[in-house]
Design an enzyme around this catalytic site. Structure first.
Site, PDB file in Angstrom:
ATOM      1  N   ASP A   1      96.156  33.381 116.222  1.00 50.38           N
ATOM      2  CA  ASP A   1      97.519  32.853 116.154  1.00 50.38           C
ATOM      3  C   ASP A   1      97.591  31.419 116.652  1.00 50.38           C
ATOM      4  O   ASP A   1      98.458  30.651 116.214  1.00 50.38           O
ATOM      5  CB  ASP A   1      98.468  33.720 116.987  1.00 50.38           C
ATOM      6  CG  ASP A   1      98.815  35.030 116.309  1.00 50.38           C
ATOM      7  OD1 ASP A   1      98.660  35.112 115.074  1.00 50.38           O
ATOM      8  OD2 ASP A   1      99.235  35.972 117.012  1.00 50.38           O
TER       9      ASP A   1
ATOM     10  N   GLN B   1     101.298  42.090 118.458  1.00 51.90           N
ATOM     11  CA  GLN B   1     101.944  41.906 117.159  1.00 51.90           C
ATOM     12  C   GLN B   1     103.279  42.634 117.088  1.00 51.90           C
ATOM     13  O   GLN B   1     104.204  42.182 116.407  1.00 51.90           O
ATOM     14  CB  GLN B   1     101.011  42.376 116.040  1.00 51.90           C
ATOM     15  CG  GLN B   1      99.737  41.546 115.920  1.00 51.90           C
ATOM     16  CD  GLN B   1     100.021  40.059 115.811  1.00 51.90           C
ATOM     17  OE1 GLN B   1     100.606  39.595 114.846  1.00 51.90           O
ATOM     18  NE2 GLN B   1      99.607  39.296 116.826  1.00 51.90           N
TER      19      GLN B   1
ATOM     20  N   HIS C   1      91.027  24.259  63.977  1.00 53.78           N
ATOM     21  CA  HIS C   1      90.178  24.049  65.160  1.00 53.78           C
ATOM     22  C   HIS C   1      88.808  23.531  64.724  1.00 53.78           C
ATOM     23  O   HIS C   1      88.276  22.576  65.291  1.00 53.78           O
ATOM     24  CB  HIS C   1      90.016  25.356  65.945  1.00 53.78           C
ATOM     25  CG  HIS C   1      91.207  25.718  66.779  1.00 53.78           C
ATOM     26  ND1 HIS C   1      92.451  25.947  66.241  1.00 53.78           N
ATOM     27  CD2 HIS C   1      91.334  25.910  68.123  1.00 53.78           C
ATOM     28  CE1 HIS C   1      93.299  26.255  67.207  1.00 53.78           C
ATOM     29  NE2 HIS C   1      92.637  26.233  68.366  1.00 53.78           N
TER      30      HIS C   1
ATOM     31  N   THR D   1     104.981  40.978 110.261  1.00 52.94           N
ATOM     32  CA  THR D   1     103.560  40.919 110.576  1.00 52.94           C
ATOM     33  C   THR D   1     102.960  42.310 110.721  1.00 52.94           C
ATOM     34  O   THR D   1     103.670  43.299 110.954  1.00 52.94           O
ATOM     35  CB  THR D   1     103.339  40.116 111.867  1.00 52.94           C
ATOM     36  OG1 THR D   1     101.932  39.900 112.063  1.00 52.94           O
ATOM     37  CG2 THR D   1     103.893  40.848 113.080  1.00 52.94           C
TER      38      THR D   1
ATOM     39  N   HIS E   1     106.590  40.684 117.776  1.00 49.51           N
ATOM     40  CA  HIS E   1     107.164  39.760 116.809  1.00 49.51           C
ATOM     41  C   HIS E   1     108.490  40.253 116.260  1.00 49.51           C
ATOM     42  O   HIS E   1     109.428  39.475 116.082  1.00 49.51           O
ATOM     43  CB  HIS E   1     106.208  39.574 115.619  1.00 49.51           C
ATOM     44  CG  HIS E   1     105.196  38.497 115.806  1.00 49.51           C
ATOM     45  ND1 HIS E   1     105.503  37.167 115.775  1.00 49.51           N
ATOM     46  CD2 HIS E   1     103.860  38.564 116.024  1.00 49.51           C
ATOM     47  CE1 HIS E   1     104.412  36.446 115.964  1.00 49.51           C
ATOM     48  NE2 HIS E   1     103.402  37.264 116.116  1.00 49.51           N
TER      49      HIS E   1
ATOM     50  N   GLU F   1      97.178  42.260 107.251  1.00 47.49           N
ATOM     51  CA  GLU F   1      97.278  40.824 107.515  1.00 47.49           C
ATOM     52  C   GLU F   1      96.209  40.443 108.545  1.00 47.49           C
ATOM     53  O   GLU F   1      95.467  39.480 108.361  1.00 47.49           O
ATOM     54  CB  GLU F   1      98.677  40.502 108.048  1.00 47.49           C
ATOM     55  CG  GLU F   1      98.859  39.044 108.436  1.00 47.49           C
ATOM     56  CD  GLU F   1     100.190  38.801 109.143  1.00 47.49           C
ATOM     57  OE1 GLU F   1     100.553  37.615 109.270  1.00 47.49           O
ATOM     58  OE2 GLU F   1     100.850  39.765 109.578  1.00 47.49           O
ATOM     59  N   HIS F   2      96.163  41.198 109.625  1.00 48.32           N
ATOM     60  CA  HIS F   2      95.170  41.002 110.689  1.00 48.32           C
ATOM     61  C   HIS F   2      94.348  42.279 110.836  1.00 48.32           C
ATOM     62  O   HIS F   2      94.920  43.353 111.032  1.00 48.32           O
ATOM     63  CB  HIS F   2      95.833  40.722 112.037  1.00 48.32           C
ATOM     64  CG  HIS F   2      96.859  39.628 112.012  1.00 48.32           C
ATOM     65  ND1 HIS F   2      98.220  39.893 111.946  1.00 48.32           N
ATOM     66  CD2 HIS F   2      96.725  38.285 112.051  1.00 48.32           C
ATOM     67  CE1 HIS F   2      98.874  38.739 111.963  1.00 48.32           C
ATOM     68  NE2 HIS F   2      98.002  37.751 112.013  1.00 48.32           N
TER      69      HIS F   2
ATOM     70  N   GLU G   1      88.590  33.606  64.048  1.00 47.01           N
ATOM     71  CA  GLU G   1      89.936  33.734  64.616  1.00 47.01           C
ATOM     72  C   GLU G   1      91.018  33.234  63.651  1.00 47.01           C
ATOM     73  O   GLU G   1      92.196  33.182  64.018  1.00 47.01           O
ATOM     74  CB  GLU G   1      90.010  32.974  65.947  1.00 47.01           C
ATOM     75  CG  GLU G   1      89.113  33.580  67.014  1.00 47.01           C
ATOM     76  CD  GLU G   1      89.272  32.915  68.388  1.00 47.01           C
ATOM     77  OE1 GLU G   1      90.010  31.915  68.489  1.00 47.01           O
ATOM     78  OE2 GLU G   1      88.667  33.417  69.343  1.00 47.01           O
TER      79      GLU G   1
END
Length: 436
Positions: free
Chosen positions: A366, A263, A425, A241, A266, A332-333, A420
């Site tokens: 969280d 954090q 097609h 984290t 963790h 992340e945060h 093309e």
């Protein structure tokens, strides 16, 4: 404590900023071969491989890989009433926010008889992973399951590692929250092997392959997701984290220190980064960090994280430079604690989740904000989004043209197919109008 990166008086280019951002010394590619071996063991040997891996890696043999429904019900019945109320509150908030992430169908009329419809179709089956390493994560059950349910996923399987402290069963709180959410297909399996089981299925367990695997985990879980990405969809290769706080001298130094530590607890590889244009304020935060780190329960883990190469104090000339650094970091945060948070927010492009003001700490997200806490780590927010209902949805376009509408665009198709050198097609259209 935090090492210092001083950008004052400089104007680094984007490439230079990317080289300056602090990162943990983790490399998913270094775990790839081990993860690949574990995945292949499960693919080839199924339940027996999962049991052997549990004994070897989790140091316990589960009484059963498939968790009996009776065990889930018993865990819910035994759940502390206070914890149940807290989980139910979180479920309610996350469900409301997740429902808002489901786009409405759209119908675009391009001409009479020419319509393109847009619908968002959920995958039919998903495998959700809930880690069980240094802590128990019932909140991750909520954050994975609720968006899948909001998206309309019909079949949901959940895995969490067997716990030696609980006789090889998954953590009872994880089991209880799964039951509370109505999830009955639960497996006591962890790590790369669990990801492999989701991707390829395990016949003996009645575990069918899934179309998408989500959820956080360690470096081997991240590596396993990379291994199976050609077989099943994944959310992201989650790693340790991280939090980045942009603050000026109007912020509360103790609040900022508390958030950085929240954090850091963790994991030793968690990243805590403060970016500020005030050196005196930075000194106050460092003082509060030292005091709080010494008093917190997981102080050794916190101090290792704060002292790691992935954490830093970044000094900048102004908040515009702070935003530029944050964009390069791709947190992340991201917390913004400044006098004018909206002004700084206007310069932010890359972040998993953003928390504005002194009373919106990351720990709110969280658990109880209603936002999702399964977010891109390691700078992946520069190109990836967090888990949401959209993770489980696929946009599909439905084309409805009648004869008149097709006839009107036939010359366009003929011209482009000829250019093309794909004449068939054009012929697929002119075949419908033989009269020319």
């Amino acid at each position: 404590m935090l090492r210092t990166i001083d950008l004052r008086g400089t104007r680094p280019t984007q490439r230079e900023l990317l080289a300056l951002v602090p990162r943990a010394a983790t490399d998913v590619s270094a775990a790839l071969e081990t993860a690949r071996t574990l995945v292949e063991e499960v693919r080839e040997h199924g339940e027996q491989a999962l049991l052997a891996q549990a004994e070897r890696l989790d140091r316990v043999r589960p009484p059963a890989i498939r968790v009996p429904e009776s065990e889930l019900r018993e865990a819910l019945a035994a759940l502390d009433p206070g914890i149940r109320r807290a989980v139910e509150s979180t479920i309610e908030r996350v469900r409301a926010a997740s429902a808002a992430q489901v786009p409405a169908p759209e119908r675009t009329v391009l001409a009479d008889g020419a319509v393109v419809e847009q619908r968002w179709q959920p995958v039919a089956r998903v495998g959700l992973y809930v880690p069980g390493g240094k802590a128990v994560y019932p909140s991750s059950v909520v954050m994975n399951v609720v968006p899948a349910q909001a998206a309309g996923v019909a079949s949901i399987a959940l895995a969490s590692p067997p716990q030696a402290a609980h006789g090889g069963r998954i953590h009872p709180t994880v089991a209880a929250v799964a039951a509370l959410l109505g999830i009955t297909e639960v497996y006591a399996m962890g790590g790369a092997g669990a990801i492999g089981a989701f991707a390829y299925g395990v016949d003996e367990l009645g575990l069918d392959p899934v179309q998408r695997v989500t959820g956080p985990g360690n470096v081997y879980v991240a590596a396993a997701k990379r291994v199976v990405a050609s077989v099943t969809g994944i959310d992201a290769e989650a790693g340790p984290t991280d939090i980045l706080v942009i603050a000026d001298d109007a912020a509360d130094a103790d609040f900022v220190a508390a958030d950085l530590i929240s954090q850091a607890e963790h994991d030793e590889l968690a990243a805590s980064v403060l970016v500020t244009d005030s050196e005196p304020f930075a000194a106050r935060v460092l003082e509060r960090l030292a005091s709080r780190a010494a008093a917190t329960k997981h102080r050794e883990r916190v101090l290792a994280a704060l002292g790691g190469a992935q954490s830093a104090l970044v000094l900048v000339d102004d908040l515009a430079q702070a935003a530029a650094f944050a964009n390069a970091f791709g947190p992340e945060h991201l917390e913004i604690q400044v006098r004018d948070a909206d002004a700084v927010l206007a310069g932010i492009e890359n972040a998993g989740a953003i928390f504005l003001g002194p009373y919106s700490p990351v720990s709110l997200g969280d658990y109880a904000a209603g936002s999702n806490h399964v977010l891109p780590t390691g700078g992946q927010a520069r190109h990836a989004a967090g888990l949401s209902a959209a993770t489980f949805l696929r946009p599909q376009q439905i084309v409805r043209y009648d004869e008149r509408a097709l006839r009107e665009v036939a010359p366009v198709i003929a011209a482009l197919s000829a250019e093309e050198d794909l004449p068939a097609h054009g012929e697929a259209v002119t075949a419908r109008f033989p009269e020319g």
